[in-house]
Design a protein around this motif. Structure first.
Motif, PDB file in Angstrom:
ATOM      1  N   UNK A 142     -43.983   6.701 -68.211  1.00  0.00           N
ATOM      2  CA  UNK A 142     -43.805   6.299 -66.831  1.00  0.00           C
ATOM      3  C   UNK A 142     -45.147   6.050 -66.176  1.00  0.00           C
ATOM      4  N   UNK A 143     -45.234   5.033 -65.349  1.00  0.00           N
ATOM      5  CA  UNK A 143     -46.373   4.887 -64.456  1.00  0.00           C
ATOM      6  C   UNK A 143     -45.831   5.019 -63.045  1.00  0.00           C
ATOM      7  N   UNK A 144     -46.559   5.699 -62.204  1.00  0.00           N
ATOM      8  CA  UNK A 144     -46.089   5.917 -60.837  1.00  0.00           C
ATOM      9  C   UNK A 144     -46.295   4.650 -60.027  1.00  0.00           C
ATOM     10  N   UNK A 145     -45.221   3.999 -59.717  1.00  0.00           N
ATOM     11  CA  UNK A 145     -45.261   2.785 -58.919  1.00  0.00           C
ATOM     12  C   UNK A 145     -44.849   3.140 -57.491  1.00  0.00           C
ATOM     13  N   UNK A 205     -51.662   8.552 -62.940  1.00  0.00           N
ATOM     14  CA  UNK A 205     -52.142   7.325 -62.307  1.00  0.00           C
ATOM     15  C   UNK A 205     -53.464   7.569 -61.590  1.00  0.00           C
ATOM     16  N   UNK A 206     -53.544   8.662 -60.833  1.00  0.00           N
ATOM     17  CA  UNK A 206     -54.772   8.957 -60.086  1.00  0.00           C
ATOM     18  C   UNK A 206     -55.945   9.209 -61.027  1.00  0.00           C
ATOM     19  N   UNK A 207     -55.719   9.984 -62.072  1.00  0.00           N
ATOM     20  CA  UNK A 207     -56.786  10.271 -63.042  1.00  0.00           C
ATOM     21  C   UNK A 207     -57.335   8.973 -63.621  1.00  0.00           C
ATOM     22  N   UNK A 208     -56.445   8.088 -64.005  1.00  0.00           N
ATOM     23  CA  UNK A 208     -56.871   6.831 -64.611  1.00  0.00           C
ATOM     24  C   UNK A 208     -57.468   5.861 -63.608  1.00  0.00           C
ATOM     25  N   UNK A 209     -57.001   5.901 -62.362  1.00  0.00           N
ATOM     26  CA  UNK A 209     -57.612   5.063 -61.322  1.00  0.00           C
ATOM     27  C   UNK A 209     -59.071   5.459 -61.122  1.00  0.00           C
ATOM     28  N   UNK A 220     -39.814  17.811 -71.320  1.00  0.00           N
ATOM     29  CA  UNK A 220     -40.889  17.088 -72.007  1.00  0.00           C
ATOM     30  C   UNK A 220     -41.713  16.351 -70.961  1.00  0.00           C
ATOM     31  N   UNK A 221     -42.988  16.699 -70.824  1.00  0.00           N
ATOM     32  CA  UNK A 221     -43.832  16.017 -69.835  1.00  0.00           C
ATOM     33  C   UNK A 221     -43.957  14.528 -70.141  1.00  0.00           C
ATOM     34  N   UNK A 222     -43.887  13.715 -69.105  1.00  0.00           N
ATOM     35  CA  UNK A 222     -44.061  12.281 -69.280  1.00  0.00           C
ATOM     36  C   UNK A 222     -45.481  12.027 -69.776  1.00  0.00           C
ATOM     37  N   UNK A 223     -45.603  11.120 -70.727  1.00  0.00           N
ATOM     38  CA  UNK A 223     -46.896  10.865 -71.357  1.00  0.00           C
ATOM     39  C   UNK A 223     -47.765   9.955 -70.502  1.00  0.00           C
ATOM     40  N   UNK A 224     -49.044  10.122 -70.670  1.00  0.00           N
ATOM     41  CA  UNK A 224     -50.025   9.260 -70.014  1.00  0.00           C
ATOM     42  C   UNK A 224     -50.050   7.921 -70.743  1.00  0.00           C
ATOM     43  N   UNK A 225     -50.155   6.846 -69.985  1.00  0.00           N
ATOM     44  CA  UNK A 225     -50.261   5.524 -70.587  1.00  0.00           C
ATOM     45  C   UNK A 225     -51.704   5.260 -70.997  1.00  0.00           C
ATOM     46  N   UNK A 226     -51.940   4.158 -71.649  1.00  0.00           N
ATOM     47  CA  UNK A 226     -53.307   3.790 -72.002  1.00  0.00           C
ATOM     48  C   UNK A 226     -54.056   3.361 -70.743  1.00  0.00           C
ATOM     49  N   UNK A 227     -55.364   3.469 -70.811  1.00  0.00           N
ATOM     50  CA  UNK A 227     -56.200   3.056 -69.677  1.00  0.00           C
ATOM     51  C   UNK A 227     -55.977   1.571 -69.373  1.00  0.00           C
ATOM     52  N   UNK A 228     -55.805   0.756 -70.410  1.00  0.00           N
ATOM     53  CA  UNK A 228     -55.548  -0.678 -70.203  1.00  0.00           C
ATOM     54  C   UNK A 228     -54.244  -0.912 -69.445  1.00  0.00           C
ATOM     55  N   UNK A 229     -53.231  -0.103 -69.737  1.00  0.00           N
ATOM     56  CA  UNK A 229     -51.955  -0.250 -69.032  1.00  0.00           C
ATOM     57  C   UNK A 229     -52.111   0.073 -67.551  1.00  0.00           C
ATOM     58  N   UNK A 238     -60.822   1.571 -51.626  1.00  0.00           N
ATOM     59  CA  UNK A 238     -59.568   1.210 -50.964  1.00  0.00           C
ATOM     60  C   UNK A 238     -58.378   1.510 -51.871  1.00  0.00           C
ATOM     61  N   UNK A 239     -58.492   1.176 -53.144  1.00  0.00           N
ATOM     62  CA  UNK A 239     -57.424   1.483 -54.099  1.00  0.00           C
ATOM     63  C   UNK A 239     -57.195   2.989 -54.164  1.00  0.00           C
ATOM     64  N   UNK A 240     -58.267   3.748 -54.314  1.00  0.00           N
ATOM     65  CA  UNK A 240     -58.143   5.208 -54.406  1.00  0.00           C
ATOM     66  C   UNK A 240     -57.525   5.790 -53.140  1.00  0.00           C
ATOM     67  N   UNK A 241     -57.942   5.283 -51.979  1.00  0.00           N
ATOM     68  CA  UNK A 241     -57.406   5.797 -50.711  1.00  0.00           C
ATOM     69  C   UNK A 241     -55.910   5.531 -50.606  1.00  0.00           C
ATOM     70  N   UNK A 242     -55.470   4.345 -51.030  1.00  0.00           N
ATOM     71  CA  UNK A 242     -54.039   4.035 -50.983  1.00  0.00           C
ATOM     72  C   UNK A 242     -53.239   4.955 -51.900  1.00  0.00           C
ATOM     73  N   UNK A 243     -53.762   5.220 -53.090  1.00  0.00           N
ATOM     74  CA  UNK A 243     -53.072   6.117 -54.023  1.00  0.00           C
ATOM     75  C   UNK A 243     -53.030   7.547 -53.483  1.00  0.00           C
ATOM     76  N   UNK A 244     -54.133   7.984 -52.884  1.00  0.00           N
ATOM     77  CA  UNK A 244     -54.179   9.348 -52.332  1.00  0.00           C
ATOM     78  C   UNK A 244     -53.215   9.495 -51.157  1.00  0.00           C
ATOM     79  N   UNK A 245     -53.104   8.488 -50.325  1.00  0.00           N
ATOM     80  CA  UNK A 245     -52.166   8.550 -49.203  1.00  0.00           C
ATOM     81  C   UNK A 245     -50.730   8.622 -49.718  1.00  0.00           C
ATOM     82  N   UNK A 246     -50.420   7.826 -50.735  1.00  0.00           N
ATOM     83  CA  UNK A 246     -49.080   7.877 -51.315  1.00  0.00           C
ATOM     84  C   UNK A 246     -48.772   9.242 -51.903  1.00  0.00           C
TER      85      UNK A 246
END
Length: 200
Positions: free
Chosen positions: A12-15, A67-71, A113-122, A140-148
Motif C-alpha cells: 500500500x502507498x498512502x494516497x 510514505x513520509x520516510x521515503x519522501x 501482517x504489516x503492510x510492506x514498504x514500496x521501492x523508493x522508485x515507486x 512544500x511536499x513534506x509540509x503537505x504530507x505532514x499536514x495530512x
C-alpha cells in the motif's frame, strides 16, 4: 542520510484517498490496539476485542509513515536541500522511523501482517518527485504530507475512551504538527490565521 532497504513492491502507498479512509473510519481503534501501540502490553492483556479492523487501520497509518520516510529520503537524495534544512529532514525522517517501528510491532502483536514498504522508485513516481526543482518544492511536499498525517492522527482521538490511550494518538499528532509548523516556517509562510486549524 542512510539508505532505506525497500521490502516489497506489492504494498500500500498512502494516497489522499487512503488518508480520507483513515479519517472516515473515525480512527475506531480498539483499546487493545492502542494499549499495544503505547507499549502497555500488560494493560492490553486484560482487554478483549476483534482486532481485524485495528490491523487494517494501523496498516493505513503505517502506509503514511512509509510514505513520509521515503519522501524525506527523496528530498535528502535530491541534492536540493541545504544545511541546516537537510539535517532537520534527516531528524524528521528518524521520527517517522520510530512511528513506523511502533506500528509494525503493534500490528504483529495483534496477529496481523504489516503492510510492506514500496521501492523508493515507486514512491518517487507516486509523489511526482521529478517535479521537485528547488528546496522550496521539497519542503512544500513534506509540509503537505505532514499536514495530512496530523489530521489523520487527530481523527482517531475522539474514539478513544481511555485518556492514557488517547495520549498515544495525541503524541503522534503532535510530532506531525511540529514537523508541519517547522516546514511551513522554513518556507516563509505565515502561521495559520485562525485557531483550531488542525484536525478539522
Amino acid at each position: 542520510m542512510s539508505n532505506i532497504t525497500p521490502v516489497s513492491s506489492s504494498s500500500l502507498i498512502a494516497t489522499p484517498a487512503s488518508r480520507r479512509g483513515f479519517m472516515r473510519s473515525g480512527g475506531a481503534l480498539s483499546a487493545v490496539a492502542v494499549a499495544l501501540l503505547a507499549g502497555k502490553d500488560v494493560l492490553a492483556q486484560g482487554m478483549s476485542a476483534d482486532t481485524s479492523k485495528d490491523v487494517a487501520i494501523l496498516n493505513v497509518a503505517l502506509g503514511l509513515e512509509h510514505e513520509a520516510i521515503n519522501a524525506y529520503q527523496l528530498g535528502a537524495g535530491s541534492g536540493l536541500l541545504q544545511k541546516p534544512v537537510l539535517d532537520i529532514a534527516v531528524q524528521f525522517q528518524g521520527h517517522h522511523k520510530t512511528h513506523r517501528d511502533a506500528l509494525v510491532a503493534t500490528i504483529q502483536k495483534l496477529g496481523g501482517k504489516p503492510v510492506a514498504e514500496m521501492t523508493l522508485d515507486a514512491y518517487a513516481k507516486a509523489l511526482n518527485a521529478g517535479a521537485l526543482k528547488s528546496q522550496a518544492d521539497v519542503l512544500d511536499l513534506a509540509a503537505r504530507l505532514e499536514l495530512g498525517a496530523t489530521n489523520a492522527y487527530l481523527s482517531v482521538i475522539p474514539s478513544l475512551g481511555n485518556r492514557d490511550l488517547a495520549k498515544v494518538a495525541a503524541r503522534l499528532a503532535a510530532d506531525e504538527t511540529m514537523h508541519f509548523t517547522i516546514l511551513n516556517n522554513a518556507l516563509g509562510r505565515p502561521l495559520p490565521a485562525g485557531a483550531l486549524s488542525f484536525g478539522a
